[in-house]
Design a protein around this motif. Structure first.
Motif, PDB file in Angstrom:
ATOM      1  N   ALA A  48     -52.275  25.700  14.016  1.00  0.00           N
ATOM      2  CA  ALA A  48     -53.115  24.592  14.914  1.00  0.00           C
ATOM      3  C   ALA A  48     -52.640  23.578  14.262  1.00  0.00           C
ATOM      4  O   ALA A  48     -52.478  22.490  15.058  1.00  0.00           O
ATOM      5  CB  ALA A  48     -54.490  25.217  14.350  1.00  0.00           C
ATOM      6  N   GLU A  49     -52.338  23.750  12.821  1.00  0.00           N
ATOM      7  CA  GLU A  49     -52.422  22.338  12.464  1.00  0.00           C
ATOM      8  C   GLU A  49     -50.553  21.762  12.753  1.00  0.00           C
ATOM      9  O   GLU A  49     -50.303  20.605  12.933  1.00  0.00           O
ATOM     10  CB  GLU A  49     -51.801  22.406  10.699  1.00  0.00           C
ATOM     11  N   LEU A  50     -49.871  22.305  12.736  1.00  0.00           N
ATOM     12  CA  LEU A  50     -48.013  22.628  13.172  1.00  0.00           C
ATOM     13  C   LEU A  50     -47.953  22.345  14.633  1.00  0.00           C
ATOM     14  O   LEU A  50     -47.155  21.322  15.286  1.00  0.00           O
ATOM     15  CB  LEU A  50     -47.375  23.359  13.292  1.00  0.00           C
ATOM     16  N   ASN A  51     -49.480  22.075  16.101  1.00  0.00           N
ATOM     17  CA  ASN A  51     -49.406  21.872  16.918  1.00  0.00           C
ATOM     18  C   ASN A  51     -50.252  21.056  17.504  1.00  0.00           C
ATOM     19  O   ASN A  51     -50.302  20.014  18.615  1.00  0.00           O
ATOM     20  CB  ASN A  51     -50.167  22.694  18.003  1.00  0.00           C
ATOM     21  N   THR A 115     -49.291  23.363   1.864  1.00  0.00           N
ATOM     22  CA  THR A 115     -47.864  23.786   1.851  1.00  0.00           C
ATOM     23  C   THR A 115     -48.205  25.660   1.671  1.00  0.00           C
ATOM     24  O   THR A 115     -46.743  25.930   1.418  1.00  0.00           O
ATOM     25  CB  THR A 115     -47.621  22.852  -0.099  1.00  0.00           C
ATOM     26  N   ILE A 116     -48.909  25.388   1.836  1.00  0.00           N
ATOM     27  CA  ILE A 116     -49.489  27.321   2.337  1.00  0.00           C
ATOM     28  C   ILE A 116     -49.677  27.553   3.543  1.00  0.00           C
ATOM     29  O   ILE A 116     -49.357  28.160   4.748  1.00  0.00           O
ATOM     30  CB  ILE A 116     -50.547  27.930   1.587  1.00  0.00           C
ATOM     31  N   THR A 117     -50.654  26.793   4.027  1.00  0.00           N
ATOM     32  CA  THR A 117     -51.129  26.973   5.734  1.00  0.00           C
ATOM     33  C   THR A 117     -50.250  26.673   6.774  1.00  0.00           C
ATOM     34  O   THR A 117     -50.258  27.540   8.001  1.00  0.00           O
ATOM     35  CB  THR A 117     -52.655  25.876   6.033  1.00  0.00           C
ATOM     36  N   ALA A 118     -49.596  25.589   6.292  1.00  0.00           N
ATOM     37  CA  ALA A 118     -47.969  25.128   7.694  1.00  0.00           C
ATOM     38  C   ALA A 118     -47.194  26.420   6.988  1.00  0.00           C
ATOM     39  O   ALA A 118     -46.113  26.273   7.905  1.00  0.00           O
ATOM     40  CB  ALA A 118     -47.665  24.010   7.462  1.00  0.00           C
ATOM     41  N   VAL A 119     -46.937  26.559   5.984  1.00  0.00           N
ATOM     42  CA  VAL A 119     -45.702  27.596   5.584  1.00  0.00           C
ATOM     43  C   VAL A 119     -45.347  28.937   6.308  1.00  0.00           C
ATOM     44  O   VAL A 119     -44.728  29.885   6.536  1.00  0.00           O
ATOM     45  CB  VAL A 119     -45.239  27.505   3.720  1.00  0.00           C
ATOM     46  N   LEU A 120     -47.052  29.586   6.081  1.00  0.00           N
ATOM     47  CA  LEU A 120     -47.442  31.384   6.614  1.00  0.00           C
ATOM     48  C   LEU A 120     -46.623  31.235   7.807  1.00  0.00           C
ATOM     49  O   LEU A 120     -46.389  32.461   8.303  1.00  0.00           O
ATOM     50  CB  LEU A 120     -48.323  31.351   6.342  1.00  0.00           C
ATOM     51  N   PRO A 121     -46.954  30.811   8.763  1.00  0.00           N
ATOM     52  CA  PRO A 121     -45.993  30.225  10.577  1.00  0.00           C
ATOM     53  C   PRO A 121     -45.505  30.348  10.074  1.00  0.00           C
ATOM     54  O   PRO A 121     -44.474  32.026  11.100  1.00  0.00           O
ATOM     55  CB  PRO A 121     -46.741  29.274  11.457  1.00  0.00           C
ATOM     56  N   ARG A 129     -37.368  26.204  15.517  1.00  0.00           N
ATOM     57  CA  ARG A 129     -38.587  25.349  15.626  1.00  0.00           C
ATOM     58  C   ARG A 129     -39.227  25.333  14.945  1.00  0.00           C
ATOM     59  O   ARG A 129     -40.429  24.157  14.976  1.00  0.00           O
ATOM     60  CB  ARG A 129     -39.349  26.142  17.510  1.00  0.00           C
ATOM     61  N   ASN A 130     -39.696  26.201  13.840  1.00  0.00           N
ATOM     62  CA  ASN A 130     -40.802  26.896  12.992  1.00  0.00           C
ATOM     63  C   ASN A 130     -40.563  26.076  12.126  1.00  0.00           C
ATOM     64  O   ASN A 130     -41.591  24.641  11.450  1.00  0.00           O
ATOM     65  CB  ASN A 130     -41.741  27.744  13.049  1.00  0.00           C
ATOM     66  N   LEU A 131     -39.533  25.161  11.709  1.00  0.00           N
ATOM     67  CA  LEU A 131     -38.556  24.845  10.318  1.00  0.00           C
ATOM     68  C   LEU A 131     -39.162  23.844  10.945  1.00  0.00           C
ATOM     69  O   LEU A 131     -39.631  22.422  10.469  1.00  0.00           O
ATOM     70  CB  LEU A 131     -37.663  24.697  10.177  1.00  0.00           C
ATOM     71  N   ALA A 132     -38.968  23.121  12.613  1.00  0.00           N
ATOM     72  CA  ALA A 132     -38.499  21.876  12.449  1.00  0.00           C
ATOM     73  C   ALA A 132     -40.178  21.460  12.272  1.00  0.00           C
ATOM     74  O   ALA A 132     -40.074  20.164  12.356  1.00  0.00           O
ATOM     75  CB  ALA A 132     -37.456  21.685  14.349  1.00  0.00           C
ATOM     76  N   ARG A 133     -40.549  22.697  12.840  1.00  0.00           N
ATOM     77  CA  ARG A 133     -42.447  21.408  13.064  1.00  0.00           C
ATOM     78  C   ARG A 133     -43.400  21.534  11.446  1.00  0.00           C
ATOM     79  O   ARG A 133     -43.977  21.023  11.589  1.00  0.00           O
ATOM     80  CB  ARG A 133     -43.362  23.376  13.721  1.00  0.00           C
ATOM     81  N   LEU A 134     -42.706  22.199  10.662  1.00  0.00           N
ATOM     82  CA  LEU A 134     -43.530  22.020   8.831  1.00  0.00           C
ATOM     83  C   LEU A 134     -42.611  20.829   8.388  1.00  0.00           C
ATOM     84  O   LEU A 134     -43.593  20.169   8.065  1.00  0.00           O
ATOM     85  CB  LEU A 134     -42.987  23.053   8.591  1.00  0.00           C
TER      86      LEU A 134
END
Length: 287
Positions: A48-51, A115-121, A129-134
Motif C-alpha cells: 500500500a505504501e509503494l502505491n 526498510t522492512i515494510t517496503a522491502v517485503l513486497p 517494477r517492484n524495485l522501481a517502486r521501492l
C-alpha cells in the motif's frame, strides 16, 4: 515412532471438550498471529505504501521528519533539568522515544520503518517494477524526512522555538555523534536499522501494547548509542548551523554512513531474515 506423532499432533490441535464457538473465537483473538500471518500483514502494508502518490509520501515524510525531531527537543529539555550524574543519561534517553511514538502511531512515513515494510513486497515478488517502486518510495521519504529535520534545526538554531539554554542543552545532546568516525557510525547504525524495522514486525501482534513496544525498542536505540539517520540528521544539521561541523561532514561523515547502516540493518538483515523464515510456506511448492 513416527506413526504415533501424527495422531498425537492432531489430537492436540483439536479444541478442548466443552469449548463453545465463542470460547474458541476468544482463544483465536487472544493468540498471536503466526510468522506467516505477520509477514502478510506487513507485506500488504508495504504494498500500500509503494502505491501511494509521491505527493502523499512527501507530505507524510516531511511531517515525520518534523515529528521525529521532537526526540532531540525532549532529550534537551530533560538534560537541562537533571544534575550531572551517571544515571542522568538513562532518564534523558527516554526523551528519544517521543518522536518515534508520534511518527509510528501517527502512521507517518519514516525511512527506517520502510526498510522492512517496503522491502517485503519485492522480497516476495522480485520484479523490476517492484524495485522501481521501492527506490521511488525510499527517495521521496528520505528526502522529505531530512527536509523536515532541517526545518526544525533552523528554527532551533535561530531561537525561534527554543531559548538559549534549551539550544545549549540540545547541542550538548547532539555532540555525542561527533565522537564517532564514518565507519563506526555505519556499524552503530546497523543495530538501529534492525531494531526500528523490528517494530513494524512486532506491531501486528502488539494488540493494545503498541505504545510500549515503540518506547521499549527506541529506548534501547538511545541507551545503546546507536545511529538513526533521521533522528541523527536533526543533530547533524544543528551542529552544522552552530558552526561545530561542516556541511560536508554532516552529510557524508554523519548522515550517509547512518543511512547505509540503517539500510543494511533494516533491509539486509531484518527483512531478509523475516522473509526467509516464511519463504517456503508462502511460495508455491513450499512445505
Amino acid at each position: 515412532m513416527s506413526s504415533d506423532k501424527g495422531p498425537q499432533s492432531d489430537e492436540e490441535a483439536r479444541p478442548s471438550p466443552g469449548m463453545t464457538a465463542d470460547d474458541r473465537r476468544a482463544v483465536s483473538e487472544r493468540g498471536s498471529g503466526s510468522a506467516k500471518v505477520v509477514h502478510e500483514v506487513v507485506r500488504l502494508r508495504g504494498d500500500a505504501e509503494l502505491n501511494r502518490p509521491v505527493r502523499s509520501l512527501l507530505f507524510s515524510g516531511f511531517a515525520a521528519g518534523v515529528a521525529v525531531s521532537t526526540s532531540i527537543l525532549a532529550e534537551a529539555f530533560l538534560r537541562m533539568r537533571l544534575p550531572e550524574a551517571p544515571w542522568a543519561d538513562l532518564v534523558v534517553s527516554l526523551g528519544y522515544t517521543v518522536g518515534f511514538v508520534i511518527v509510528i502511531l501517527g502512521n507517518l512515513q519514516l525511512f527506517t520503518e520502510s526498510t522492512i515494510t517496503a522491502v517485503l513486497p519485492i522480497a516476495t515478488h522480485p520484479t523490476v517494477r517492484n524495485l522501481a517502486r521501492l527506490l521511488r518510495l525510499w527517495a521521496a521519504v528520505f528526502a522529505a524526512n531530512i527536509a523536515g529535520t532541517f526545518l526544525v534545526s533552523v528554527l532551533m538554531a535561530r531561537h525561534l522555538i527554543v531559548g538559549p539554554d534549551q539550544l545549549d542543552a540540545a547541542l550538548a545532546v547532539s555532540r555525542l555523534i561527533l565522537a564517532h568516525g564514518p565507519l563506526e557510525t555505519l556499524f552503530l547504525a546497523m543495530p538501529a536499522g534492525f531494531l526500528i524495522a523490528s517494530i513494524a514486525w512486532i506491531l501486528p501482534n502488539a494488540r493494545g501494547s503498541e505504545f510500549w513496544v515503540i518506547v521499549l525498542i527506541t529506548y534501547v536505540v538511545a541507551i545503546g548509542g546507536f545511529s538513526h539517520v533521521v533522528a541523527g540528521s536533526t543533530e547533524a544539521w544543528l551542529l552544522m548551523l552552530a558552526g561545530e561541523t561542516s556541511l560536508r561532514h554532516a552529510m557524508f561523515g554523519l548522515m550517509l554512513p547512518a543511512l547505509i547502516g540503517n539500510i543494511i540493518g533494516g533491509s539486509g538483515l531484518f527483512a531478509v531474515v523475516a522473509h526467509g523464515q516464511v519463504r517456503d510456506e508462502i511460495e508455491p511448492g513450499g512445505d
